[in-house]
Write a protein that holds these residues in place. Sequence first.
Motif, PDB file in Angstrom:
ATOM      1  N   GLN A  80       0.911  -1.058   0.033  1.00  9.25           N
ATOM      2  CA  GLN A  80      -0.012   0.105  -0.101  1.00  9.25           C
ATOM      3  C   GLN A  80       0.793   1.178   0.180  1.00  9.25           C
ATOM      4  O   GLN A  80       1.826   1.338   0.919  1.00  9.25           O
ATOM      5  N   ASP A 103      -3.496   6.114   0.453  1.00 11.88           N
ATOM      6  CA  ASP A 103      -4.800   5.810   0.955  1.00 11.88           C
ATOM      7  C   ASP A 103      -5.416   4.717  -0.175  1.00 11.88           C
ATOM      8  O   ASP A 103      -5.973   3.989   0.154  1.00 11.88           O
ATOM      9  N   ARG A 104      -5.531   5.430  -1.413  1.00  7.45           N
ATOM     10  CA  ARG A 104      -6.188   4.716  -2.547  1.00  7.45           C
ATOM     11  C   ARG A 104      -5.271   4.160  -3.479  1.00  7.45           C
ATOM     12  O   ARG A 104      -5.791   3.619  -4.484  1.00  7.45           O
ATOM     13  N   VAL A 105      -4.314   3.976  -3.053  1.00  4.38           N
ATOM     14  CA  VAL A 105      -3.187   3.438  -4.108  1.00  4.38           C
ATOM     15  C   VAL A 105      -2.199   2.229  -3.797  1.00  4.38           C
ATOM     16  O   VAL A 105      -1.461   2.561  -2.547  1.00  4.38           O
ATOM     17  N   ILE A 149      -5.611   1.065  -7.971  1.00  5.01           N
ATOM     18  CA  ILE A 149      -6.201   2.464  -7.714  1.00  5.01           C
ATOM     19  C   ILE A 149      -7.494   2.123  -7.171  1.00  5.01           C
ATOM     20  O   ILE A 149      -8.724   1.674  -8.082  1.00  5.01           O
ATOM     21  N   GLN A 150      -8.033   2.534  -5.905  1.00  2.00           N
ATOM     22  CA  GLN A 150      -9.414   2.528  -5.289  1.00  2.00           C
ATOM     23  C   GLN A 150     -10.205   3.855  -5.594  1.00  2.00           C
ATOM     24  O   GLN A 150      -9.855   4.863  -5.338  1.00  2.00           O
ATOM     25  N   ALA A 151     -11.053   3.425  -6.428  1.00  2.70           N
ATOM     26  CA  ALA A 151     -12.266   4.624  -6.577  1.00  2.70           C
ATOM     27  C   ALA A 151     -13.573   4.266  -5.747  1.00  2.70           C
ATOM     28  O   ALA A 151     -13.435   3.470  -5.071  1.00  2.70           O
ATOM     29  N   ASN A 175     -16.419   0.930  -4.496  1.00  4.17           N
ATOM     30  CA  ASN A 175     -15.764  -0.388  -4.480  1.00  4.17           C
ATOM     31  C   ASN A 175     -14.967  -0.777  -5.889  1.00  4.17           C
ATOM     32  O   ASN A 175     -15.037  -1.818  -6.181  1.00  4.17           O
ATOM     33  N   ALA A 223     -12.171  -0.282  -9.001  1.00  6.92           N
ATOM     34  CA  ALA A 223     -10.502  -0.329  -8.905  1.00  6.92           C
ATOM     35  C   ALA A 223     -10.185  -0.080 -10.369  1.00  6.92           C
ATOM     36  O   ALA A 223     -10.796  -0.506 -11.352  1.00  6.92           O
ATOM     37  N   VAL A 278     -11.814  10.022  -8.847  1.00  9.45           N
ATOM     38  CA  VAL A 278     -10.188   9.753  -8.870  1.00  9.45           C
ATOM     39  C   VAL A 278     -10.214  10.495 -10.086  1.00  9.45           C
ATOM     40  O   VAL A 278     -10.618  10.606 -11.199  1.00  9.45           O
ATOM     41  N   ASP A 330      -2.502  10.752  -6.534  1.00  4.45           N
ATOM     42  CA  ASP A 330      -2.187  10.948  -5.278  1.00  4.45           C
ATOM     43  C   ASP A 330      -0.752  10.830  -4.784  1.00  4.45           C
ATOM     44  O   ASP A 330      -0.534  10.026  -3.865  1.00  4.45           O
TER      45      ASP A 330
END
Length: 304
Positions: A4, A7-9, A21-23, A26, A28, A138, A158
């Motif tokens: 990790q 936070d989102r990547v 990458i989390q958008a 839920n 990706a 994102v 990010d």
Amino acid sequence: MYQQLADRVGVFGGGVNVGIIQAADNHAILVDTGANESNARKLLRHVREEVGLNVIAILTTHAHADHFGGHEFVARRTGAEVYASPIEATILKNPELQPSLLFGGAAPPAALKERFILARPSPVHCVIDAGVVHFANVAVEVVPLPGHSPNQVGYLIDGVFFCGDVVFPSAAIEKFRIPYLFDLDRHLASMELAARTPASWIVPGHGTVERDITSLLEHNLAVVHETRETILKRLEEPAPLETIACGVFDAMDVPMESHVSYYLLRSTIAAYLASLEARGAVEHLMLNRQACWKRRQVEIGRIS
Ligand SMILES: [Zn+2]
């Protein structure tokens, strides 16, 4: 295997580093998919079962089989849309163009049809070149990094910079000696741009994730200078590409394990010669029905 980074990547390591990458909702977004279906299967299991995300998009750094070999599988299993830059998109859809490029534009021989060099065709839904790609909450910045391949791009999100194969790990350089490239001058400009791109984490296509790639870039640059000087030393007398390339492979002790290595690096030496010609350091002449290269009387130090 998974790291990790923000936070989102995160990055899913392996032969090739795949970005996750989390958008919102839920969802990706992946950066590349790895070399083949077996890698893509592991990747998809991780994203779906361990992280609980659904893949909605795949961003492509460049159309080399080790980076997009899993695209077709992931797109078919998830319905994800594939993003790629214009020239790379053409190769994704027509992957036989890559071995054909290496074989001087002709239909490739059997040795250049192996999986390492020839991936399954991938669909392409969106062609991107530069600017920002938006997915709900994102925004991913597309960073043009041509040179290693005709139209390679990096992605910045990010503070994490996925920079494709603009740099290779030191261990790979020490092992293989000369990294493959398509256009030397554009590659050098892309290395400079990568060095200037502000990021907390840099994720090269291969090897470890870094906080700072300055020393890695210096190592990559040193091998460019070494290769260029080794080529120039072989051009006192006119010689054709094959003779020059083989002389350089001997002088730099390049491990030549397969036809694929040979054609990749013969093409790379051709890229150096075209760059040297553009800088006025070599001339390209026809002698005895052969295209030859010869050094002009320019000091090596003047070739920056
Ligand atoms: Zn590559």
